[in-house]
Design a protein around this motif. Sequence first.
Motif, PDB file in Angstrom:
ATOM      1  N   LEU A  39     -31.231  -6.767   8.985  1.00  0.00           N
ATOM      2  CA  LEU A  39     -30.863  -6.555   7.606  1.00  0.00           C
ATOM      3  C   LEU A  39     -31.181  -5.116   6.850  1.00  0.00           C
ATOM      4  O   LEU A  39     -30.561  -4.694   6.428  1.00  0.00           O
ATOM      5  CB  LEU A  39     -31.308  -7.693   6.592  1.00  0.00           C
ATOM      6  N   ALA A  40     -32.580  -4.710   7.371  1.00  0.00           N
ATOM      7  CA  ALA A  40     -32.816  -3.494   6.813  1.00  0.00           C
ATOM      8  C   ALA A  40     -32.135  -2.417   7.244  1.00  0.00           C
ATOM      9  O   ALA A  40     -31.780  -1.324   6.533  1.00  0.00           O
ATOM     10  CB  ALA A  40     -34.615  -3.454   7.171  1.00  0.00           C
ATOM     11  N   ARG A  41     -31.696  -2.517   8.438  1.00  0.00           N
ATOM     12  CA  ARG A  41     -30.887  -1.470   9.115  1.00  0.00           C
ATOM     13  C   ARG A  41     -29.579  -1.593   8.409  1.00  0.00           C
ATOM     14  O   ARG A  41     -29.041  -0.186   8.226  1.00  0.00           O
ATOM     15  CB  ARG A  41     -30.693  -1.713  10.672  1.00  0.00           C
ATOM     16  N   GLY A  42     -29.083  -2.734   8.115  1.00  0.00           N
ATOM     17  CA  GLY A  42     -27.737  -2.792   7.387  1.00  0.00           C
ATOM     18  C   GLY A  42     -27.624  -1.976   6.066  1.00  0.00           C
ATOM     19  O   GLY A  42     -26.925  -1.467   5.536  1.00  0.00           O
ATOM     20  N   VAL A  43     -29.031  -2.564   5.259  1.00  0.00           N
ATOM     21  CA  VAL A  43     -29.346  -1.774   3.880  1.00  0.00           C
ATOM     22  C   VAL A  43     -29.291  -0.133   4.048  1.00  0.00           C
ATOM     23  O   VAL A  43     -28.538   0.279   3.335  1.00  0.00           O
ATOM     24  CB  VAL A  43     -30.631  -2.243   3.276  1.00  0.00           C
ATOM     25  N   TYR A  49     -22.965   6.824  11.443  1.00  0.00           N
ATOM     26  CA  TYR A  49     -23.272   5.509  11.910  1.00  0.00           C
ATOM     27  C   TYR A  49     -24.789   5.030  12.070  1.00  0.00           C
ATOM     28  O   TYR A  49     -25.354   5.980  12.601  1.00  0.00           O
ATOM     29  CB  TYR A  49     -22.157   5.287  12.865  1.00  0.00           C
ATOM     30  N   GLU A  50     -25.040   3.780  12.061  1.00  0.00           N
ATOM     31  CA  GLU A  50     -26.241   3.378  12.479  1.00  0.00           C
ATOM     32  C   GLU A  50     -26.324   2.795  13.763  1.00  0.00           C
ATOM     33  O   GLU A  50     -25.012   1.946  14.144  1.00  0.00           O
ATOM     34  CB  GLU A  50     -26.431   2.142  11.228  1.00  0.00           C
ATOM     35  N   GLY A  51     -27.087   2.904  14.767  1.00  0.00           N
ATOM     36  CA  GLY A  51     -27.016   2.232  15.954  1.00  0.00           C
ATOM     37  C   GLY A  51     -28.451   2.387  16.789  1.00  0.00           C
ATOM     38  O   GLY A  51     -29.459   3.162  16.142  1.00  0.00           O
ATOM     39  N   ASP A  52     -28.369   1.745  17.705  1.00  0.00           N
ATOM     40  CA  ASP A  52     -29.421   1.968  18.796  1.00  0.00           C
ATOM     41  C   ASP A  52     -29.363   3.112  19.723  1.00  0.00           C
ATOM     42  O   ASP A  52     -30.443   3.500  20.307  1.00  0.00           O
ATOM     43  CB  ASP A  52     -29.795   0.600  19.493  1.00  0.00           C
ATOM     44  N   ASN A  53     -28.059   3.597  19.878  1.00  0.00           N
ATOM     45  CA  ASN A  53     -28.180   4.857  20.578  1.00  0.00           C
ATOM     46  C   ASN A  53     -26.881   5.638  20.080  1.00  0.00           C
ATOM     47  O   ASN A  53     -25.863   5.300  19.462  1.00  0.00           O
ATOM     48  CB  ASN A  53     -27.812   4.472  21.919  1.00  0.00           C
ATOM     49  N   PRO A  69     -39.173   4.158  12.933  1.00  0.00           N
ATOM     50  CA  PRO A  69     -39.865   3.168  13.846  1.00  0.00           C
ATOM     51  C   PRO A  69     -39.159   1.684  13.481  1.00  0.00           C
ATOM     52  O   PRO A  69     -39.312   1.522  12.521  1.00  0.00           O
ATOM     53  CB  PRO A  69     -41.232   3.540  13.705  1.00  0.00           C
ATOM     54  N   ARG A  70     -38.853   1.214  14.682  1.00  0.00           N
ATOM     55  CA  ARG A  70     -38.664  -0.397  14.170  1.00  0.00           C
ATOM     56  C   ARG A  70     -37.262  -0.462  13.638  1.00  0.00           C
ATOM     57  O   ARG A  70     -36.981  -1.738  13.070  1.00  0.00           O
ATOM     58  CB  ARG A  70     -39.535  -1.101  13.826  1.00  0.00           C
TER      59      ARG A  70
END
Length: 185
Positions: free
Chosen positions: A4-8, A88-92, A120-121
């Motif tokens: 949720l935090a990443r989406g925000v 964009y937001e992502g892990d890679n 971080p995280r």
Amino acid sequence: MERLARGVVLGIVAGMALLPSGCATPEQQIAAASQIRTIDDNFRPFREYSTGTIKSGNALGVGAKQLVGRVDRSTGALTTIVQFEIVYEGDNKRHYEHARNARAEVLQFTKVPRNAKCQPRKGCIYDELFLVVVPEAELRAAATTGYHIKAFARNGPDVLVNIPKELIVNLFAQIDKDRTRAAPA
């Protein structure tokens, strides 16, 4: 909770990127982007013509596209370029590597180095910018729906970029007008 935090964070980035376009409809964005800017700097080997930027967002991220034409000062040759930036937001990182037209033909592709902002995280916000050279004849022959390019990523979803016909027509109208004016009588 972490997701949720990443989406925000991505929502905030998308909102900031789309803020200059406000609540403009696609038609209003196209009309504003159709104003052609000319850079005639004698220190450059070309005269540059560019449309405004059109911004949009979807599940893949926030994108900004622009059409650019460069007329070589010595030869008069025209190079037409689609410039596209995606955030964009992502892990890679996706690593967009090449592009093709609607007939699956490879187009000249140039990546422009960009940075990522990571916490971080909480994941990373990536920003990729690339330039795609499109043959002049192909752009001039674009359908009423515009010219379509697909950029392919090594890690993640590909992205379809559409350049509206209005931008193409207005860019060529300005270039052709200046070429006619500069032609010897």
